[in-house]
Design a protein around this motif. Structure first.
Motif, mmCIF file in Angstrom:
data_model
loop_
_atom_site.group_PDB
_atom_site.id
_atom_site.type_symbol
_atom_site.label_atom_id
_atom_site.label_comp_id
_atom_site.label_asym_id
_atom_site.label_seq_id
_atom_site.Cartn_x
_atom_site.Cartn_y
_atom_site.Cartn_z
ATOM 1 N N SER A 133 -8.415 -6.389 11.203
ATOM 2 C CA SER A 133 -9.513 -7.265 10.872
ATOM 3 C C SER A 133 -9.712 -8.228 11.858
ATOM 4 O O SER A 133 -10.688 -8.868 11.932
ATOM 5 N N SER A 156 1.635 -1.218 7.635
ATOM 6 C CA SER A 156 0.037 -1.069 7.087
ATOM 7 C C SER A 156 -0.472 -2.224 6.743
ATOM 8 O O SER A 156 -1.652 -2.385 7.389
ATOM 9 N N SER A 176 -4.650 -2.263 0.836
ATOM 10 C CA SER A 176 -5.636 -1.359 1.525
ATOM 11 C C SER A 176 -5.040 -0.023 1.788
ATOM 12 O O SER A 176 -4.326 -0.011 2.874
ATOM 13 N N SER A 210 -6.651 2.401 3.048
ATOM 14 C CA SER A 210 -7.367 3.014 4.145
ATOM 15 C C SER A 210 -6.755 2.563 5.591
ATOM 16 O O SER A 210 -7.091 2.969 6.349
ATOM 17 N N HIS A 211 -6.021 1.624 5.161
ATOM 18 C CA HIS A 211 -5.177 0.824 6.357
ATOM 19 C C HIS A 211 -3.803 1.410 6.692
ATOM 20 O O HIS A 211 -2.835 0.928 7.378
ATOM 21 N N SER A 254 -2.304 2.811 -4.254
ATOM 22 C CA SER A 254 -1.608 1.247 -3.835
ATOM 23 C C SER A 254 -1.114 0.495 -5.046
ATOM 24 O O SER A 254 -1.520 1.451 -6.331
ATOM 25 N N ALA A 258 0.871 -1.278 0.008
ATOM 26 C CA ALA A 258 -0.215 -0.008 -0.025
ATOM 27 C C ALA A 258 0.649 1.193 -0.102
ATOM 28 O O ALA A 258 0.288 2.357 -0.124
ATOM 29 N N LEU A 277 -6.022 -8.358 -0.290
ATOM 30 C CA LEU A 277 -6.605 -7.198 0.348
ATOM 31 C C LEU A 277 -5.695 -6.855 1.552
ATOM 32 O O LEU A 277 -5.451 -5.590 1.824
ATOM 33 N N TYR A 289 -3.897 -3.618 9.040
ATOM 34 C CA TYR A 289 -5.020 -4.447 8.475
ATOM 35 C C TYR A 289 -5.229 -5.446 9.168
ATOM 36 O O TYR A 289 -6.310 -5.775 9.453
ATOM 37 N N PRO A 333 -8.015 -12.882 3.894
ATOM 38 C CA PRO A 333 -7.995 -11.437 3.259
ATOM 39 C C PRO A 333 -7.041 -11.471 1.939
ATOM 40 O O PRO A 333 -7.176 -10.966 0.884
#
Length: 396
Positions: free
Chosen positions: A160, A152, A296, A298-299, A71, A16, A292, A156, A289
């Motif tokens: 999670s 990062s 991500s 966003s993480h 990303s 990311a 993913l 995540y 995951p």
């Protein structure tokens, strides 16, 4: 020293924050005006072999800002392993383009490739400076305190695992097995513990490649856990190994092998979930995951983003100071060394894999200790505060 033109190569699996390193490289190199032209090789070492270069010097400040927060790998990447003939082609393209400086951004495989390219050009009498810029979600590059991309991905996984536990607690499903990436090391699986606030929170059992996995012991531990509560979250690394150091699960389908002819390791979570269902006769599902977990945006953690930019800038400065055959290595986040780096020899890194040190491991059900949790927490950053379920009291 001939600085000439600069070429950037992205190799291995994306992260990311991989493009944040690329953005900082372009920004720093442009500002210093130390290179004739700034280019990028498309698809990693494959682009280096084929002379498939793209111009990077014409990107606007807005482009670079967007690139920083994008990303994946903007230059595309690969796990291509050059043969002897490839090195001759590669050298021809470097000569034709007057490239005398290369930044290799990647993990262990990329650093081995960087060392090989440097050795070949040196033997051929071609003046070429090479600096490695670390990147990997696995955190397994030797001689650096941490690898950009890991913080990062760890965030995540920590978040999670925490959310998965709250979901399963709400409508108890007996067992859920969460599989993380990590072919040979368990840094990401261990990161699942970072969000755990009390004994009842997820995860309850964590298994890493650094510790031999015994199926009977796993089933016994799980059965014992389920006598105390009616649900459980188990976290396993995809590269889990048994007592003979063989992978607990791997595909045998050649079509699923990667570019290095290695079998894909993903699937151990589903394999173990079936084992639990068959042998303990309870419901068990698996979660994965997969990509993913490394993609991500966003993480992305603040520290990881800062590290990614730092190693990019440091790589450019290392070249301008005449360094070569080195990698930028981050120093620990402590005392006066916070956000500092050193340069280490590529020859000391190639072929070496950084597993979780013994002093960060535990013999308990979570496999890692408080020192590990503190280390990863500093990289992943603070997680959101959640409601405390214990504050709910039954009516009398």
């Amino acid at each position: 020293m001939t600085v000439g033109n600069l070429l950037v190569v992205q190799g291995g699996g994306p992260t990311a924050v991989l493009n944040a390193s690329l953005s900082s490289i372009i920004s720093e190199a442009s500002q210093l005006k130390a290179f004739g032209r700034i280019s990028g090789a498309q698809s990693g070492l494959l682009g280096l072999v084929n002379g498939d270069y793209v111009d990077l010097g014409g990107l606007s400040s807005r482009d670079l800002g967007l690139l920083r927060n994008t990303s994946g790998a903007a230059l595309r990447t690969s796990r291509y392993k050059p043969c002897d003939e490839d090195f001759e082609k590669m050298l021809g393209h470097l000569r034709a383009s007057s490239v005398h400086s290369i930044l290799f951004v990647g993990g262990n495989g990329t650093m081995r490739g960087a060392e090989a390219v440097g050795a070949f050009c040196r033997n051929a009498g071609y003046e070429l400076q090479i600096i490695g810029v670390p990147k990997t979600i696995d955190n397994d590059i030797a001689r650096t305190d941490r690898s950009p991309g890991f913080g990062s991905a760890a965030r995540y996984i920590a978040q999670s695992t925490r959310d998965l536990g709250l979901d399963i607690r709400s409508l108890p499903q007996p067992v859920s097995i969460l599989e993380t990436m990590g072919r040979s090391v368990g840094w990401l699986a261990g990161a699942s513990v970072v969000g755990k606030r009390c004994e009842g929170d997820a995860p309850h059992l964590v298994y890493l490649p650094e510790r031999p996995f015994a199926a009977d012991m796993f089933l016994s531990d799980l059965e014992r856990l389920l006598t105390r509560q009616d649900w459980a979250v188990v976290v396993v690394a995809e590269g889990l190994r048994d007592t003979e150091r063989n992978l607990v699960y791997q595909t045998t389908n050649p079509s699923q092998f990667d570019a290095l002819k290695r079998p894909l390791t993903g699937g151990v979570g589903e394999f173990l979930a079936k084992m639990v269902s068959d042998r303990l006769h309870i419901r068990c599902r698996s979660e994965k995951p997969g990509l993913l977990g490394r993609a991500s945006v966003s993480h992305v953690s603040e520290q990881d983003l800062a590290d990614a930019e730092l190693v990019g800038r440091a790589g450019v400065h290392a070249l301008t100071l005449g360094n070569s055959d080195k990698m930028v290595a981050l120093l620990p986040l402590s005392g006066f060394e916070a956000n500092k780096y050193d340069l280490v020899d590529l020859s000391d890194i190639a072929g070496e894999e950084r597993t979780i040190p013994e002093d960060l491991l535990s013999d308990g059900p979570l496999s890692v200790n408080q020192d590990f949790i503190s280390y990863v927490s500093a990289l992943a950053g603070d997680l959101p505060e959640y409601f405390d379920h214990s504050s709910l009291q039954r009516n009398s």
